[in-house]
Design a protein around this motif. Structure first.
Motif, PDB file in Angstrom:
ATOM      1  N   ARG A  70     -15.820  42.805  42.320  1.00  0.00           N
ATOM      2  CA  ARG A  70     -14.913  43.493  43.106  1.00  0.00           C
ATOM      3  C   ARG A  70     -14.520  44.698  42.480  1.00  0.00           C
ATOM      4  NH1 ARG A  70     -12.340  41.651  47.648  1.00  0.00           N
ATOM      5  NH2 ARG A  70     -11.306  43.495  47.592  1.00  0.00           N
ATOM      6  N   SER A  71     -14.045  44.543  41.155  1.00  0.00           N
ATOM      7  CA  SER A  71     -13.692  45.826  40.427  1.00  0.00           C
ATOM      8  C   SER A  71     -14.664  46.770  40.119  1.00  0.00           C
ATOM      9  CB  SER A  71     -13.114  45.146  39.022  1.00  0.00           C
ATOM     10  OG  SER A  71     -13.962  44.766  38.103  1.00  0.00           O
ATOM     11  N   GLY A  73     -16.639  47.839  42.319  1.00  0.00           N
ATOM     12  CA  GLY A  73     -16.971  48.260  43.826  1.00  0.00           C
ATOM     13  C   GLY A  73     -18.130  47.677  44.196  1.00  0.00           C
ATOM     14  N   ALA A 179      -2.205  49.375  34.786  1.00  0.00           N
ATOM     15  CA  ALA A 179      -3.170  49.428  35.862  1.00  0.00           C
ATOM     16  C   ALA A 179      -2.595  50.158  37.121  1.00  0.00           C
ATOM     17  CB  ALA A 179      -3.638  48.226  36.410  1.00  0.00           C
ATOM     18  N   PHE A 180      -1.242  50.125  37.159  1.00  0.00           N
ATOM     19  CA  PHE A 180      -0.608  50.812  38.291  1.00  0.00           C
ATOM     20  C   PHE A 180      -0.367  52.379  38.195  1.00  0.00           C
ATOM     21  CE2 PHE A 180       3.143  52.167  40.639  1.00  0.00           C
ATOM     22  CZ  PHE A 180       2.972  51.736  41.887  1.00  0.00           C
ATOM     23  N   ARG A 183      -4.335  56.428  36.043  1.00  0.00           N
ATOM     24  CA  ARG A 183      -5.731  56.752  37.066  1.00  0.00           C
ATOM     25  C   ARG A 183      -6.737  57.283  36.216  1.00  0.00           C
ATOM     26  NH1 ARG A 183      -2.343  54.389  39.630  1.00  0.00           N
ATOM     27  NH2 ARG A 183      -1.485  54.791  41.774  1.00  0.00           N
ATOM     28  N   GLN A 194     -12.052  51.769  31.759  1.00  0.00           N
ATOM     29  CA  GLN A 194     -11.574  51.821  32.989  1.00  0.00           C
ATOM     30  C   GLN A 194     -10.909  50.696  33.436  1.00  0.00           C
ATOM     31  OE1 GLN A 194     -12.881  54.458  35.182  1.00  0.00           O
ATOM     32  NE2 GLN A 194     -11.070  53.364  36.279  1.00  0.00           N
ATOM     33  N   PRO A 196      -8.808  48.204  36.035  1.00  0.00           N
ATOM     34  CA  PRO A 196      -8.933  47.939  37.691  1.00  0.00           C
ATOM     35  C   PRO A 196      -7.959  48.459  38.264  1.00  0.00           C
ATOM     36  CG  PRO A 196      -8.084  45.931  36.378  1.00  0.00           C
ATOM     37  CD  PRO A 196      -8.520  47.022  35.312  1.00  0.00           C
ATOM     38  N   GLN A 197      -7.925  48.333  39.569  1.00  0.00           N
ATOM     39  CA  GLN A 197      -6.983  48.466  40.639  1.00  0.00           C
ATOM     40  C   GLN A 197      -5.949  47.508  40.332  1.00  0.00           C
ATOM     41  OE1 GLN A 197      -8.410  48.186  44.613  1.00  0.00           O
ATOM     42  NE2 GLN A 197     -10.056  50.114  44.253  1.00  0.00           N
ATOM     43  N   PHE A 198      -4.451  48.181  40.790  1.00  0.00           N
ATOM     44  CA  PHE A 198      -3.417  47.235  40.348  1.00  0.00           C
ATOM     45  C   PHE A 198      -3.430  45.950  40.889  1.00  0.00           C
ATOM     46  CE2 PHE A 198       0.856  46.204  41.736  1.00  0.00           C
ATOM     47  CZ  PHE A 198       1.558  45.833  40.493  1.00  0.00           C
ATOM     48  N   SER A 199      -3.827  45.836  42.256  1.00  0.00           N
ATOM     49  CA  SER A 199      -4.010  44.495  43.170  1.00  0.00           C
ATOM     50  C   SER A 199      -4.801  43.549  42.077  1.00  0.00           C
ATOM     51  CB  SER A 199      -4.492  44.768  44.282  1.00  0.00           C
ATOM     52  OG  SER A 199      -5.444  45.352  44.465  1.00  0.00           O
TER      53      SER A 199
END
Length: 323
Positions: A70-71, A73, A179-180, A183, A194, A196-199
């Protein structure tokens, strides 16, 4: 033979020698009848609970791969991810050098499903980071909630143990904060990462920790059959044992796990409990994983032959029409 292969073979031989030495030191004080009797004294309901905990751990491990994909994409059906994860890790845990051995098996599955070599490298790195954060987080919790045993083992005071635990918990906290707020890529000296997204980062820390909680619970069920023991005592023993396994790269942690747990919990670490834990968490998954590997390889080859035969038939038909 290259120098690199000589070094790797030398390390493997040294790890195996260490494993056999530790196993000898552990088993020399027991007769075969004592080992069997010790294993038989474990209640069946504890064995069943340990099996459920082991299954839950491997379920968490499949989430490592799912989050990694998922990370990136990208998307794969969860059953495919679960198959690749279980087969690779059930074998990798026993072979040793889990990052490399399980990575090689993952590669066979994921590249057939459209992922690239670069994707594979990122998945392996993501899973390795998840393992690290899970171990650090559970270790931090163990030092805070079980400071007496942790302090005794690390030869530090109880207050210092809690302080180190807080520092350990700060590591995944900093990772989640980066991560939060960050960017794009994070530059550290000559390397760039890189995030990952915070979630996904939060899920990564959570599932990594929950995985090791389940493994500790599996060990706890076996040890509890031979004496009263708090859960975080088992967790402390497992964190130290797993850290030693990662440091030595002994295949399957043979001898290292048993020696570390026996040192941390000398009264509760019955030889029956240690063997039963190894059977439940290592040997049973190894048998299932090997079986699934053989079956899946046969399916892949059959489909490959079918696709090749269909392609040949279409080519012959096209040639006949052109003639």
């Amino acid at each position: 033979m290259t120098l690199k292969s000589i070094i790797w073979n030398g390390l493997l031989i040294a790890a195996l020698c260490l494993a056999f030495f530790l196993l000898y030191r552990i088993f020399e004080q027991y007769s075969f009848d004592q080992v069997i009797q010790s294993m038989r004294s474990i209640p069946l309901w504890r064995v069943c609970l340990a099996v459920l905990c082991a299954a839950a751990s491997y379920l968490c491990l499949s989430c490592f791969d799912f989050l990694a994909i998922r990370s990136l994409g990208k998307s794969l059906p969860y059953p495919k991810v679960a198959l690749a994860s279980f087969v690779s890790l059930s074998l990798g845990h026993n072979i040793g050098f889990a990052g490399l051995s399980s990575g090689a098996i993952r590669y066979r599955y994921y590249t057939r499903w459209g992922l690239t070599t670069e994707d594979m490298a990122k998945i392996i790195l993501f899973c390795g980071v998840t393992v690290g954060f899970g171990l650090i987080t559970l270790g931090g919790l163990a030092m805070i909630l079980n400071p007496v045993d942790a302090g005794r083992l690390l030869q530090i005071e109880t207050t210092s143990s809690r302080l180190f635990g807080l520092f350990a918990l700060a590591v995944p906290g900093i990772y989640a904060a980066l991560a939060f707020f960050v960017r794009g890529k994070l530059q550290v000296w000559r390397w760039s990462f890189q995030l990952p997204q915070f979630s996904i980062a939060v899920a990564q820390i959570a599932v990594g920790t929950i995985n090791f909680i389940f493994v500790s619970a599996c060990l706890h069920q076996m040890l509890s059959a031979f004496g009263h023991i708090a859960f975080f005592q088992s967790a402390t023993a497992f964190v130290l044992a797993n850290s030693a396994i990662l440091a030595t790269h002994v295949p399957g942690g043979l001898g290292v796990l048993e020696a570390t747990v026996a040192y941390v919990l000398p009264k509760e670490a019955s030889i029956g409990a240690l063997i039963a834990f190894r059977c439940v968490y290592f040997f049973i998954p190894l048998t299932l994983g090997t079986t699934l590997l053989i079956i899946s390889e046969a399916v892949f080859r059959r489909r490959s032959r079918g696709a090749s035969g269909e392609s040949d038939a279409l080519e012959k038909r096209a040639q006949a029409q052109s003639a």
